[in-house]
Design an enzyme around this catalytic site. Structure first.
Site, PDB file in Angstrom:
ATOM      1  N   ASP A 123       0.862  -0.982   0.357  1.00 10.52           N
ATOM      2  CA  ASP A 123       0.583  -0.403  -0.201  1.00 10.52           C
ATOM      3  C   ASP A 123       0.286   1.317   0.240  1.00 10.52           C
ATOM      4  OD1 ASP A 123      -2.393  -1.423  -0.248  1.00 10.52           O
ATOM      5  OD2 ASP A 123      -2.580  -0.790   2.384  1.00 10.52           O
ATOM      6  N   LYS A 144      -3.468   3.235  -2.712  1.00  8.38           N
ATOM      7  CA  LYS A 144      -4.479   3.886  -2.769  1.00  8.38           C
ATOM      8  C   LYS A 144      -4.188   5.541  -2.130  1.00  8.38           C
ATOM      9  CE  LYS A 144      -7.135   0.525  -1.254  1.00  8.38           C
ATOM     10  NZ  LYS A 144      -6.966  -0.580  -0.360  1.00  8.38           N
ATOM     11  N   MET A 258      -7.212   8.964   9.143  1.00  8.50           N
ATOM     12  CA  MET A 258      -7.628   9.768   7.681  1.00  8.50           C
ATOM     13  C   MET A 258      -8.903  10.790   7.847  1.00  8.50           C
ATOM     14  SD  MET A 258      -9.055   5.659   6.423  1.00  8.50           S
ATOM     15  CE  MET A 258      -9.386   5.082   7.797  1.00  8.50           C
TER      16      MET A 258
HETATM   17  N1  SAH Z   1      -4.058   0.948   9.522  1.00  5.17           N
HETATM   18  C1  SAH Z   1      -3.557   1.723   9.558  1.00  5.17           C
HETATM   19  C2  SAH Z   1      -4.377   2.974   9.128  1.00  5.17           C
HETATM   20  C3  SAH Z   1      -4.895   3.190   7.824  1.00  5.17           C
HETATM   21  S1  SAH Z   1      -5.735   4.201   7.586  1.00  5.17           S
HETATM   22  C4  SAH Z   1      -2.585   2.199  10.804  1.00  5.17           C
HETATM   23  O1  SAH Z   1      -2.926   0.739  11.704  1.00  5.17           O
HETATM   24  O2  SAH Z   1      -1.646   3.096  11.210  1.00  5.17           O
HETATM   25  C5  SAH Z   1      -4.856   5.481   7.156  1.00  5.17           C
HETATM   26  C6  SAH Z   1      -4.935   6.907   8.102  1.00  5.17           C
HETATM   27  O3  SAH Z   1      -3.972   6.295   8.507  1.00  5.17           O
HETATM   28  C7  SAH Z   1      -4.347   8.104   7.050  1.00  5.17           C
HETATM   29  O4  SAH Z   1      -4.927   8.763   6.649  1.00  5.17           O
HETATM   30  C8  SAH Z   1      -3.931   8.986   8.529  1.00  5.17           C
HETATM   31  O5  SAH Z   1      -4.874   9.167   9.358  1.00  5.17           O
HETATM   32  C9  SAH Z   1      -2.534   7.393   9.742  1.00  5.17           C
HETATM   33  N2  SAH Z   1      -1.666   7.529   8.949  1.00  5.17           N
HETATM   34  C10 SAH Z   1      -0.705   6.315   8.863  1.00  5.17           C
HETATM   35  N3  SAH Z   1       0.667   6.442   9.033  1.00  5.17           N
HETATM   36  C11 SAH Z   1       0.221   7.422   8.754  1.00  5.17           C
HETATM   37  C12 SAH Z   1       1.605   9.070   9.776  1.00  5.17           C
HETATM   38  N4  SAH Z   1       2.641   7.876   8.760  1.00  5.17           N
HETATM   39  N5  SAH Z   1       1.612  10.058   9.700  1.00  5.17           N
HETATM   40  C13 SAH Z   1       0.089  10.594   9.515  1.00  5.17           C
HETATM   41  N6  SAH Z   1      -0.766   9.736  10.112  1.00  5.17           N
HETATM   42  C14 SAH Z   1      -0.914   8.194   9.057  1.00  5.17           C
END
Ligand code: SAH
Length: 347
Positions: A123, A144, A258
């Site tokens: 991803d 995505k 998100m």
């Molecule tokens: N499974 C992931 C979340 C997926 S949803 C987890 O556990 O982290 C995707 C959201 O995760 C993004 O829109 C943002 O809100 C957050 N996110 C993921 N990586 C990030 C990063 N390095 N910095 C800031 N937000 C992040």
């Protein structure tokens, strides 16, 4: 121990059954070595003449007896013998949590799964820039961007299942943890329905680690003893007033993933639901990635303060934001004192 040696044009003998050695072969070929193969200790099915004195023997542990005398002879002759684990089993899927984007936050389980993979479907938010260093697998970007679904979810599931049924060891690498807004459960179900063995390696979720990147603890004694993680994607619209009222009344830390697109609605909704406009709030963009940035404001002022913020970002709402502020001031003050002390010593 890890050594880096230039193998370009060097003869490397890879021992072990074809199935167990497939990844070692790919890795040494990718490193530019001239790879020779010995799949049985008696050499019954070696592919052509073997070099008299290879630069290195990569001994893949294929679980079969009989290799030791040959490897001992190599060692006696002064040829380095490096042990290699067998490639992972084929025909399975491993969902791997890749953490928030920094290699440092990959688990050892994730590294092992990547090393053993034949194909990796990854991803956008997974640590993808350095993937080629971690695996010799085929890399497929199914990432995505918000609003631009590159490969629809159903197709990702079909691709994973088809590759596993084709006998490949498949890794599905996802950002953060696969089970936190990651559709991991759906992907596991797709494998189960298709009769494909599947396992999950959890990852460091951005819900906890990205606030931490900004110095914000999601819980802190006497400040917050719970945290709630919500998606800002769909449910926090105006008509979800009761949902927001519930959230506002919880009293702990609220972490929103998100949430950039719906930040104004969320902030206004929480205020309408009775949350104090002076409640501190932080937006942490690109946690553990280049360009990491933290914006701190209050629930009443966040729309203006965070107007330029972009994805990916984690929102944190709660008194814990002040803990980060206090610690930051403390750290800065300590650094000032250190500088002062150093200049006094110099003087
Ligand atoms: N499974 C992931 C979340 C997926 S949803 C987890 O556990 O982290 C995707 C959201 O995760 C993004 O829109 C943002 O809100 C957050 N996110 C993921 N990586 C990030 C990063 N390095 N910095 C800031 N937000 C992040």
């Amino acid at each position: 121990m890890q050594l880096t040696i230039d193998l370009t044009g060097r003869d490397v003998l890879v021992t072990g059954s074809a199935h167990a050695a497939r990844q070692a072969v790919r890795r040494f070929e990718a490193a530019g070595a001239v790879v020779h193969r010995l799949s049985t200790p008696d050499g019954a099915d070696s592919d052509g003449p073997l070099p008299e004195r290879p630069f290195l023997v990569a001994a893949v542990d294929d679980g079969r007896p009989g290799w030791e005398p040959l490897l001992a002879r190599c060692r006696e002759a002064g040829i380095p013998v490096a042990s290699e684990p067998a490639a992972g089993p084929s025909g399975q899927v491993t969902l791997v949590g890749g953490g928030p984007g920094s290699l440092e936050l990959l688990t050892i389980g994730a590294l092992n799964a990547l090393r053993d993979a034949d194909v990796v479907f990854y991803d956008r938010l997974a640590p993808c820039a350095e993937l080629a260093q971690l695996t010799s697998a085929e890399l497929v970007d199914v990432g995505k961007r918000p609003g631009h679904h590159r490969v629809p979810q159903g197709d990702i599931e079909k691709l994973m299942v088809a590759a596993a049924l084709d006998g490949k060891n498949v890794v599905r690498l996802k950002g953060g943890d696969p089970y936190v807004f990651g559709r991991g459960g759906e992907e596991v179900s797709a494998c189960v329905r298709a009769g494909v063995p599947v396992r999950v390696i959890p990852g460091v979720t951005s819900a906890i680690s990205v606030p931490a990147a900004a110095g914000i603890p999601v819980t802190h004694r006497e400040v917050s003893h719970m945290f709630t993680v919500v998606s800002g994607h769909a449910p926090l619209t105006a008509k979800e007033h009761s949902h927001l009222a519930g959230l506002a009344g919880l009293g702990g830390t609220i972490v929103v993933l998100m949430g950039i697109g719906t930040l104004p609605q969320l902030a206004a909704g929480l205020r309408r639901a009775g949350m104090d406009p002076a409640m501190p709030m932080a937006v942490v963009e690109r946690g553990f990635r280049p360009g990491q940035r933290t914006t701190i404001a209050e629930l009443g002022t966040i729309e203006t303060a965070a107007a330029g913020c972009t994805n990916p970002a984690v929102l944190v709402i709660g008194e814990v934001v002040r803990v980060a502020e206090a610690n930051r001031c403390h750290t800065e003050a300590t650094a000032d004192l250190d500088r002062l002390a150093a200049s006094l010593v110099e003087a």
